[in-house]
Design a protein around this motif. Structure first.
Motif, PDB file in Angstrom:
ATOM      1  N   GLN A  53       0.848  -1.189   0.000  1.00 43.18           N
ATOM      2  CA  GLN A  53       0.000   0.000   0.000  1.00 43.18           C
ATOM      3  C   GLN A  53       0.886   1.243   0.000  1.00 43.18           C
ATOM      4  OE1 GLN A  53      -3.179  -0.296  -0.445  1.00 43.18           O
ATOM      5  NE2 GLN A  53      -3.467  -2.444   0.080  1.00 43.18           N
ATOM      6  N   LEU A  54       0.298   2.371  -0.366  1.00 42.64           N
ATOM      7  CA  LEU A  54       1.007   3.654  -0.368  1.00 42.64           C
ATOM      8  C   LEU A  54       0.791   4.360   0.959  1.00 42.64           C
ATOM      9  CD1 LEU A  54       0.104   4.922  -3.951  1.00 42.64           C
ATOM     10  CD2 LEU A  54       2.300   3.996  -3.184  1.00 42.64           C
ATOM     11  N   PHE A  55       1.861   4.955   1.477  1.00 43.20           N
ATOM     12  CA  PHE A  55       1.851   5.681   2.741  1.00 43.20           C
ATOM     13  C   PHE A  55       2.459   7.061   2.535  1.00 43.20           C
ATOM     14  CE2 PHE A  55       1.662   1.329   4.021  1.00 43.20           C
ATOM     15  CZ  PHE A  55       1.032   1.298   5.248  1.00 43.20           C
ATOM     16  N   VAL A  56       2.154   7.968   3.431  1.00 36.29           N
ATOM     17  CA  VAL A  56       2.813   9.275   3.476  1.00 36.29           C
ATOM     18  C   VAL A  56       3.289   9.521   4.901  1.00 36.29           C
ATOM     19  CG1 VAL A  56       1.535  10.296   1.547  1.00 36.29           C
ATOM     20  CG2 VAL A  56       0.646  10.518   3.863  1.00 36.29           C
ATOM     21  N   VAL A  57       4.321  10.328   5.020  1.00 34.08           N
ATOM     22  CA  VAL A  57       4.825  10.747   6.318  1.00 34.08           C
ATOM     23  C   VAL A  57       5.297  12.188   6.177  1.00 34.08           C
ATOM     24  CG1 VAL A  57       7.190   9.886   5.944  1.00 34.08           C
ATOM     25  CG2 VAL A  57       6.300  10.102   8.275  1.00 34.08           C
ATOM     26  N   ASP A  58       5.086  12.963   7.200  1.00 36.40           N
ATOM     27  CA  ASP A  58       5.515  14.360   7.180  1.00 36.40           C
ATOM     28  C   ASP A  58       7.030  14.434   7.090  1.00 36.40           C
ATOM     29  OD1 ASP A  58       6.309  17.052   8.467  1.00 36.40           O
ATOM     30  OD2 ASP A  58       4.148  17.247   8.124  1.00 36.40           O
ATOM     31  N   SER A  59       7.552  15.351   6.321  1.00 33.70           N
ATOM     32  CA  SER A  59       9.007  15.474   6.150  1.00 33.70           C
ATOM     33  C   SER A  59       9.706  15.887   7.444  1.00 33.70           C
ATOM     34  CB  SER A  59       9.340  16.466   5.038  1.00 33.70           C
ATOM     35  OG  SER A  59       8.834  17.747   5.356  1.00 33.70           O
ATOM     36  N   GLU A  60       8.959  16.412   8.395  1.00 36.86           N
ATOM     37  CA  GLU A  60       9.523  16.787   9.696  1.00 36.86           C
ATOM     38  C   GLU A  60       9.545  15.599  10.655  1.00 36.86           C
ATOM     39  OE1 GLU A  60      10.685  19.938  10.421  1.00 36.86           O
ATOM     40  OE2 GLU A  60      10.333  20.370   8.306  1.00 36.86           O
ATOM     41  N   GLY A  61       8.913  14.493  10.276  1.00 35.27           N
ATOM     42  CA  GLY A  61       8.851  13.320  11.135  1.00 35.27           C
ATOM     43  C   GLY A  61       7.429  13.024  11.543  1.00 35.27           C
ATOM     44  N   GLY A  62       7.257  12.011  12.341  1.00 31.29           N
ATOM     45  CA  GLY A  62       5.938  11.622  12.802  1.00 31.29           C
ATOM     46  C   GLY A  62       5.575  10.243  12.307  1.00 31.29           C
ATOM     47  N   ALA A  63       4.359   9.857  12.597  1.00 35.34           N
ATOM     48  CA  ALA A  63       3.883   8.527  12.230  1.00 35.34           C
ATOM     49  C   ALA A  63       3.456   8.492  10.770  1.00 35.34           C
ATOM     50  CB  ALA A  63       2.703   8.139  13.121  1.00 35.34           C
ATOM     51  N   PRO A  64       3.798   7.428  10.051  1.00 32.73           N
ATOM     52  CA  PRO A  64       3.320   7.267   8.674  1.00 32.73           C
ATOM     53  C   PRO A  64       1.810   7.083   8.671  1.00 32.73           C
ATOM     54  CG  PRO A  64       5.058   5.689   9.167  1.00 32.73           C
ATOM     55  CD  PRO A  64       4.690   6.350  10.440  1.00 32.73           C
ATOM     56  N   ARG A  65       1.191   7.501   7.587  1.00 30.57           N
ATOM     57  CA  ARG A  65      -0.260   7.362   7.429  1.00 30.57           C
ATOM     58  C   ARG A  65      -0.542   6.630   6.121  1.00 30.57           C
ATOM     59  NH1 ARG A  65      -3.880  10.778   5.095  1.00 30.57           N
ATOM     60  NH2 ARG A  65      -2.349  12.458   5.033  1.00 30.57           N
ATOM     61  N   GLN A  66      -1.353   5.574   6.202  1.00 30.51           N
ATOM     62  CA  GLN A  66      -1.699   4.795   5.023  1.00 30.51           C
ATOM     63  C   GLN A  66      -2.710   5.565   4.185  1.00 30.51           C
ATOM     64  OE1 GLN A  66      -2.700   0.731   5.930  1.00 30.51           O
ATOM     65  NE2 GLN A  66      -3.684   0.416   3.956  1.00 30.51           N
ATOM     66  N   VAL A  67      -2.406   5.704   2.890  1.00 28.78           N
ATOM     67  CA  VAL A  67      -3.281   6.432   1.970  1.00 28.78           C
ATOM     68  C   VAL A  67      -4.189   5.474   1.208  1.00 28.78           C
ATOM     69  CG1 VAL A  67      -3.351   7.951  -0.054  1.00 28.78           C
ATOM     70  CG2 VAL A  67      -1.636   8.314   1.728  1.00 28.78           C
ATOM     71  N   THR A  68      -3.661   4.345   0.746  1.00 27.23           N
ATOM     72  CA  THR A  68      -4.446   3.387  -0.039  1.00 27.23           C
ATOM     73  C   THR A  68      -4.856   2.205   0.828  1.00 27.23           C
ATOM     74  OG1 THR A  68      -2.475   2.215  -0.787  1.00 27.23           O
ATOM     75  CG2 THR A  68      -3.268   4.020  -2.176  1.00 27.23           C
ATOM     76  N   ASN A  69      -5.857   1.472   0.368  1.00 32.44           N
ATOM     77  CA  ASN A  69      -6.277   0.281   1.099  1.00 32.44           C
ATOM     78  C   ASN A  69      -6.965  -0.680   0.141  1.00 32.44           C
ATOM     79  OD1 ASN A  69      -9.123   1.007   0.912  1.00 32.44           O
ATOM     80  ND2 ASN A  69      -8.635   2.586   2.402  1.00 32.44           N
ATOM     81  N   GLY A  70      -7.406  -1.786   0.659  1.00 31.84           N
ATOM     82  CA  GLY A  70      -8.094  -2.788  -0.143  1.00 31.84           C
ATOM     83  C   GLY A  70      -7.176  -3.935  -0.525  1.00 31.84           C
ATOM     84  N   ASN A  71      -7.766  -4.985  -1.032  1.00 38.88           N
ATOM     85  CA  ASN A  71      -7.013  -6.165  -1.444  1.00 38.88           C
ATOM     86  C   ASN A  71      -6.525  -6.017  -2.877  1.00 38.88           C
ATOM     87  OD1 ASN A  71      -7.383  -7.359   1.045  1.00 38.88           O
ATOM     88  ND2 ASN A  71      -9.260  -8.379   0.431  1.00 38.88           N
ATOM     89  N   PHE A  72      -5.724  -4.985  -3.063  1.00 40.21           N
ATOM     90  CA  PHE A  72      -5.106  -4.689  -4.352  1.00 40.21           C
ATOM     91  C   PHE A  72      -3.666  -4.268  -4.102  1.00 40.21           C
ATOM     92  CE2 PHE A  72      -9.577  -3.393  -4.709  1.00 40.21           C
ATOM     93  CZ  PHE A  72      -9.987  -4.246  -5.724  1.00 40.21           C
ATOM     94  N   PRO A  73      -2.774  -4.542  -5.035  1.00 39.25           N
ATOM     95  CA  PRO A  73      -1.378  -4.131  -4.867  1.00 39.25           C
ATOM     96  C   PRO A  73      -1.185  -2.650  -5.211  1.00 39.25           C
ATOM     97  CG  PRO A  73      -1.625  -5.347  -6.905  1.00 39.25           C
ATOM     98  CD  PRO A  73      -2.973  -5.360  -6.234  1.00 39.25           C
ATOM     99  N   ASN A  74      -1.829  -1.767  -4.438  1.00 38.71           N
ATOM    100  CA  ASN A  74      -1.765  -0.327  -4.702  1.00 38.71           C
ATOM    101  C   ASN A  74      -0.345   0.218  -4.605  1.00 38.71           C
ATOM    102  OD1 ASN A  74      -4.628   0.252  -5.042  1.00 38.71           O
ATOM    103  ND2 ASN A  74      -4.805  -0.288  -2.883  1.00 38.71           N
ATOM    104  N   GLY A  75       0.467  -0.399  -3.791  1.00 41.18           N
ATOM    105  CA  GLY A  75       1.832   0.073  -3.590  1.00 41.18           C
ATOM    106  C   GLY A  75       2.866  -0.736  -4.331  1.00 41.18           C
TER     107      GLY A  75
END
Length: 131
Positions: A53-75
């Motif tokens: 899946q695809l994730f994003v994280v703030d460039s200053e740090g912090g916890a990653p956040r999942q952007v995509t979901n589902g039973n697909f190879p989005n990432g």
């Protein structure tokens, strides 16, 4: 923000319920079952159940956040991660993804999708709301 792909573990197929081990007995690890076409990669390791899946994280740090979901190879898939591109306004990730139910059999059959960073909603290249 930075984007990246990572495996989100899922459950493998459920074949049967095994009886509990008798008191004091140590049984072998439970059996593994695979229902995906690619179950081993580079003859080294068995694939783990789940999808990239695809994730994003703030460039200053912090916890990653999942952007995509589902039973697909989005990432991406076993052959490599998807390299998502940012829109100029930074509100969306653009990626070529195979969201077909039988994606294992035609892993190159992809379409371009736009994933919203705010809520994970997606739009395909033909501008329909959901495939």
């Amino acid at each position: 923000m930075l984007s990246f792909s990572s495996l989100v573990l899922g459950k493998g197929p459920h074949i049967a319920d095994l009886p509990a081990a008798p008191s004091g007995a140590k049984w072998a690890d439970p059996p593994a079952a695979y229902d995906r076409l690619v179950y081993r990669f580079k003859r080294i390791r068995l694939s783990k159940p789940g999808y990239m899946q695809l994730f994003v994280v703030d460039s200053e740090g912090g916890a990653p956040r999942q952007v995509t979901n589902g039973n697909f190879p989005n990432g991406g898939n076993e052959f490599g991660p998807n390299r998502a591109s940012w829109t100029p306004d930074g509100k969306y990730l653009i990626a070529s993804v195979n969201r077909h139910p039988e994606s294992d059999h035609e892993f190159l059959d992809t379409e371009v999708y736009e994933f919203s960073i705010a809520d994970g909603s997606l739009r395909s290249s033909d501008h329909s709301q959901r495939p």
